[in-house]
Scaffold this motif. Structure first.
Motif, PDB file in Angstrom:
ATOM      1  N   ARG A 218       0.932  -1.168   0.138  1.00  0.00           N
ATOM      2  CA  ARG A 218      -0.328   0.065   0.101  1.00  0.00           C
ATOM      3  C   ARG A 218       0.939   1.192  -0.266  1.00  0.00           C
ATOM      4  NH1 ARG A 218      -5.495   0.217   0.840  1.00  0.00           N
ATOM      5  NH2 ARG A 218      -5.340  -1.331   2.096  1.00  0.00           N
ATOM      6  N   GLY A 219       0.948   2.321  -0.971  1.00  0.00           N
ATOM      7  CA  GLY A 219       1.315   3.455  -0.827  1.00  0.00           C
ATOM      8  C   GLY A 219       1.391   4.385  -0.002  1.00  0.00           C
ATOM      9  N   PRO A 220       2.171   5.096   0.639  1.00  0.00           N
ATOM     10  CA  PRO A 220       3.486   6.044  -0.290  1.00  0.00           C
ATOM     11  C   PRO A 220       4.635   4.838  -0.606  1.00  0.00           C
ATOM     12  CG  PRO A 220       3.602   7.468   0.452  1.00  0.00           C
ATOM     13  CD  PRO A 220       2.083   6.489   1.555  1.00  0.00           C
ATOM     14  N   GLY A 221       5.328   5.057  -1.893  1.00  0.00           N
ATOM     15  CA  GLY A 221       6.853   4.415  -2.397  1.00  0.00           C
ATOM     16  C   GLY A 221       6.893   3.912  -3.069  1.00  0.00           C
ATOM     17  N   ARG A 222       8.334   3.406  -3.273  1.00  0.00           N
ATOM     18  CA  ARG A 222       9.391   3.042  -4.771  1.00  0.00           C
ATOM     19  C   ARG A 222       8.725   1.917  -5.415  1.00  0.00           C
ATOM     20  NH1 ARG A 222      12.401   6.377  -7.363  1.00  0.00           N
ATOM     21  NH2 ARG A 222      14.094   4.662  -7.513  1.00  0.00           N
ATOM     22  N   TRP A 223       8.190   1.595  -6.321  1.00  0.00           N
ATOM     23  CA  TRP A 223       8.055  -0.075  -6.163  1.00  0.00           C
ATOM     24  C   TRP A 223       8.321  -0.380  -7.573  1.00  0.00           C
ATOM     25  CZ3 TRP A 223       1.758   0.193  -4.940  1.00  0.00           C
ATOM     26  CH2 TRP A 223       2.204   0.221  -3.694  1.00  0.00           C
ATOM     27  N   ALA A 224       8.853  -1.427  -7.980  1.00  0.00           N
ATOM     28  CA  ALA A 224       9.420  -1.682  -8.988  1.00  0.00           C
ATOM     29  C   ALA A 224       8.891  -3.164  -9.303  1.00  0.00           C
ATOM     30  CB  ALA A 224      10.880  -2.903  -8.582  1.00  0.00           C
ATOM     31  N   LEU A 225       9.006  -3.134 -10.593  1.00  0.00           N
ATOM     32  CA  LEU A 225       7.693  -4.291 -11.844  1.00  0.00           C
ATOM     33  C   LEU A 225       9.004  -4.983 -12.441  1.00  0.00           C
ATOM     34  CD1 LEU A 225       4.159  -2.804 -12.201  1.00  0.00           C
ATOM     35  CD2 LEU A 225       4.873  -4.470 -11.377  1.00  0.00           C
ATOM     36  N   PRO A 226       8.213  -6.352 -12.337  1.00  0.00           N
ATOM     37  CA  PRO A 226       9.409  -6.666 -13.756  1.00  0.00           C
ATOM     38  C   PRO A 226       9.239  -6.802 -14.831  1.00  0.00           C
ATOM     39  CG  PRO A 226       8.733  -8.706 -12.562  1.00  0.00           C
ATOM     40  CD  PRO A 226       7.981  -7.300 -11.963  1.00  0.00           C
ATOM     41  N   ALA A 227       9.439  -7.130 -15.934  1.00  0.00           N
ATOM     42  CA  ALA A 227       8.532  -7.445 -17.500  1.00  0.00           C
ATOM     43  C   ALA A 227       8.620  -8.639 -17.743  1.00  0.00           C
ATOM     44  CB  ALA A 227       9.307  -6.329 -18.508  1.00  0.00           C
ATOM     45  N   ASP A 228       7.012  -8.716 -17.187  1.00  0.00           N
ATOM     46  CA  ASP A 228       6.534 -10.156 -17.929  1.00  0.00           C
ATOM     47  C   ASP A 228       6.478  -9.993 -19.750  1.00  0.00           C
ATOM     48  OD1 ASP A 228       5.745 -10.758 -15.703  1.00  0.00           O
ATOM     49  OD2 ASP A 228       3.856 -10.504 -15.471  1.00  0.00           O
ATOM     50  N   GLY A 229       6.948 -11.042 -20.526  1.00  0.00           N
ATOM     51  CA  GLY A 229       7.832 -11.725 -21.251  1.00  0.00           C
ATOM     52  C   GLY A 229       9.305 -10.971 -21.868  1.00  0.00           C
ATOM     53  N   ALA A 230      10.022 -10.649 -21.280  1.00  0.00           N
ATOM     54  CA  ALA A 230      11.500 -10.051 -21.820  1.00  0.00           C
ATOM     55  C   ALA A 230      12.042 -10.387 -20.311  1.00  0.00           C
ATOM     56  CB  ALA A 230      11.173  -8.917 -21.756  1.00  0.00           C
ATOM     57  N   THR A 231      12.828 -11.483 -20.541  1.00  0.00           N
ATOM     58  CA  THR A 231      13.888 -11.988 -20.009  1.00  0.00           C
ATOM     59  C   THR A 231      15.343 -10.781 -19.692  1.00  0.00           C
ATOM     60  OG1 THR A 231      14.760 -13.640 -21.180  1.00  0.00           O
ATOM     61  CG2 THR A 231      13.021 -14.150 -19.939  1.00  0.00           C
ATOM     62  N   ARG A 232      15.479 -10.602 -18.987  1.00  0.00           N
ATOM     63  CA  ARG A 232      16.181 -10.269 -18.189  1.00  0.00           C
ATOM     64  C   ARG A 232      16.413  -8.777 -18.970  1.00  0.00           C
ATOM     65  NH1 ARG A 232      17.507 -14.446 -20.980  1.00  0.00           N
ATOM     66  NH2 ARG A 232      18.563 -13.517 -22.943  1.00  0.00           N
TER      67      ARG A 232
END
Length: 200
Positions: free
Chosen positions: A14-28
């Motif tokens: 739950r925000g606030p914050g700095r959140w990171a998402l990986p890219a589904d479909g693109a390895t590395r």
């Protein structure tokens, strides 16, 4: 030194914050890190909010993925599709050719220091999402597999920044319902455009 962000995983955030998402479909591919204000939530590769003025009508969502298949008829995801080329333009062209949606003319854009194209995709008026043979709504595209699909369940506008990030095509999306107010749209796009890309 520990990172200054939290990876969005199975744990509910739950925000606030700095959140990171990986890219589904693109390895590395690098992680996408967003600056998220109060009122936002995150879990399982999604960041979303509900407009506090109207919780039912004005949700918003931010995603970071790499589409690998665009569905020609998003109301029938079993239909065969033309192989998707690897470039930013290839994805923009496939979205423009899709049935039951309308896309704006792609324009050059830079986001998070990376170049690409920006366009807006809107579901066509009169689409009956409940009767789509795809199941829960319109399946616009997949990123990697049928388990990672972009689904619209109501009339909406999806804003796409299609980018080349270190040689991998990725998209940052900001979705709001077609009925969303200008203020609601700005709040969601502000999160999307706050993105920076980092290699963990």
């Amino acid at each position: 030194m520990p990172p200054d962000y939290t990876l969005v995983e199975e744990t509910y955030l739950r925000g606030p914050g700095r959140w990171a998402l990986p890219a589904d479909g693109a390895t590395r591919a690098p992680l996408a890190v967003f600056t998220v204000p109060a009122g936002y939530q995150g879990r399982d590769h999604y960041i979303w909010t509900h407009d506090e003025a109207d919780l039912a009508e004005h949700p918003g969502q931010v995603l970071y993925r790499s589409p690998t298949r665009v569905i020609p008829d998003p109301c029938d995801s079993s239909e065969p599709s033309t192989p998707l080329g690897p470039s930013v333009q290839d994805l923009a062209d496939a979205l423009s050719d899709q049935q039951w949606t309308t896309t704006s003319t792609p324009v050059p854009a830079t986001l998070g220091g990376h170049r690409g194209l920006y366009l807006e995709l809107t579901s066509d008026p009169g689409v009956d999402f409940a009767t789509c043979r795809s199941g829960d709504g319109m399946v616009l595209w997949e990123s990697g597999s049928r388990d990672s699909q972009r689904v619209l369940e109501f009339a909406a506008t999806d804003r796409y920044w299609i980018l080349d990030v270190e040689g991998r095509r990725v998209v940052v999306t900001a979705m709001t319902p077609s009925s969303a107010t200008g203020a609601s749209v700005r709040r969601v796009t502000d999160v999307a455009t706050s993105v920076t890309f980092v290699t963990p």
